[in-house]
Design an enzyme around this catalytic site. Sequence first.
Site, PDB file in Angstrom:
ATOM      1  N   LYS A  53      -8.872 -12.054   0.706  1.00  0.00           N
ATOM      2  CA  LYS A  53      -9.507 -10.946   1.418  1.00  0.00           C
ATOM      3  C   LYS A  53     -11.025 -11.055   1.288  1.00  0.00           C
ATOM      4  CE  LYS A  53      -5.500  -7.973   0.912  1.00  0.00           C
ATOM      5  NZ  LYS A  53      -4.754  -7.016   0.108  1.00  0.00           N
ATOM      6  N   GLN A  97      -5.225  -2.679  -4.447  1.00  0.00           N
ATOM      7  CA  GLN A  97      -4.143  -3.652  -4.324  1.00  0.00           C
ATOM      8  C   GLN A  97      -2.881  -3.120  -5.018  1.00  0.00           C
ATOM      9  OE1 GLN A  97      -4.315  -6.448  -2.467  1.00  0.00           O
ATOM     10  NE2 GLN A  97      -2.205  -6.983  -2.937  1.00  0.00           N
ATOM     11  N   ASP A 120      -6.187   0.402   4.621  1.00  0.00           N
ATOM     12  CA  ASP A 120      -4.811  -0.077   4.460  1.00  0.00           C
ATOM     13  C   ASP A 120      -3.831   0.752   5.292  1.00  0.00           C
ATOM     14  OD1 ASP A 120      -3.992  -2.285   2.952  1.00  0.00           O
ATOM     15  OD2 ASP A 120      -4.455  -1.308   1.048  1.00  0.00           O
TER      16      ASP A 120
HETATM   17  N1  GUN Z   1       0.311  -5.446  -1.755  1.00  0.00           N
HETATM   18  C1  GUN Z   1       1.033  -6.193  -0.908  1.00  0.00           C
HETATM   19  N2  GUN Z   1       0.587  -6.051   0.366  1.00  0.00           N
HETATM   20  C2  GUN Z   1      -0.449  -5.197   0.305  1.00  0.00           C
HETATM   21  C3  GUN Z   1      -1.328  -4.654   1.275  1.00  0.00           C
HETATM   22  O1  GUN Z   1      -1.233  -4.911   2.484  1.00  0.00           O
HETATM   23  N3  GUN Z   1      -2.277  -3.814   0.797  1.00  0.00           N
HETATM   24  C4  GUN Z   1      -2.385  -3.487  -0.505  1.00  0.00           C
HETATM   25  N4  GUN Z   1      -3.340  -2.636  -0.861  1.00  0.00           N
HETATM   26  N5  GUN Z   1      -1.583  -3.963  -1.437  1.00  0.00           N
HETATM   27  C5  GUN Z   1      -0.624  -4.816  -1.036  1.00  0.00           C
END
Ligand code: GUN
Length: 296
Positions: A53, A97, A120
């Site tokens: 990211k 996350q 998100d």
């Molecule tokens: N964990 C697995 N996929 C994601 C996601 O798309 N966003 C976040 N914040 N955590 C995750």
Amino acid sequence: MAKILSGKELARTMREEMKIELKELKKKHNVVPGLAVILIGDDPASISYIKEKEKACNNIGIFSREYRFPGHYQEAELLDLIKDLNQSPQIHGILVQLPLPEHINEEKVLYAINPEKDVDGFHPVNIGRMMIGAPCFLPCTPAGIQQLLLRNDIEISGKHVVIVGRSNIVGKPLAMMLLQKKPGANATVTVCHTRTKNMAEITRQADILIVAAGRPHTINAEMVSEGVVVIDVGMNRVEDKTKKKGYRLVGDVEFEAVSQKASAISPVPGGVGPMTITMLLHNTIQAAKTSAGIKN
Ligand code: GUN
């Protein structure tokens, strides 16, 4: 042979488009979108996701700030940090996350994020808005899947979409998105899960089969019909001593066999994964534009 739905290629195209938009934003409005990424603990998959990211942000010109804390970091401290980031004018998007360590209440944390910075799309306000078809941040993996279908000219309207998996991150929101009375949706949606009986009978009825079960070999060739479009959301690490990292990534679908019957299929890796990050970048740009009062 099935058409390969390359998320890697589409992500590259979309990120080039975003680069141009970001240059314009900077030049015309002096706006640089900013994303804060928070990780608690040292889960290897999560570390690798947040690195991806950050790299993606830096590559296209989004400011990114990473916050990493040990597994024993306290919920109260995390909530304080989120409060600060909610106020910060440089930060337009906040991503925590998941999964979080057990001692931290995920719901409380997601509620604490300002819905206008919830890139998100996990805040209940955004989930509620999505449900009624109002403007909102769409969750990144479902949004990436929708783009992967649309930009490969795969008709969704009127099609029977079968989703395998009912997570809050993928299955449930995706079902709701594809059900909307909107362009790029209007599907008839069925959701299968661990308690579904005779799953193969249902998956064989799919025009579009989207698999987000988190388990290799969930779908084999006997479970699909000729001509189906398959989206594989799985990202499973399986041990492989021939690889430098000691593992390789596989999806939830038996790719080789299923691609003999499918008309189109997304690979793992290089399918949905790069699209998820691309939609995060998209949402962060949207957040910055909205906060600056810039219309699309
Ligand atoms: N964990 C697995 N996929 C994601 C996601 O798309 N966003 C976040 N914040 N955590 C995750």
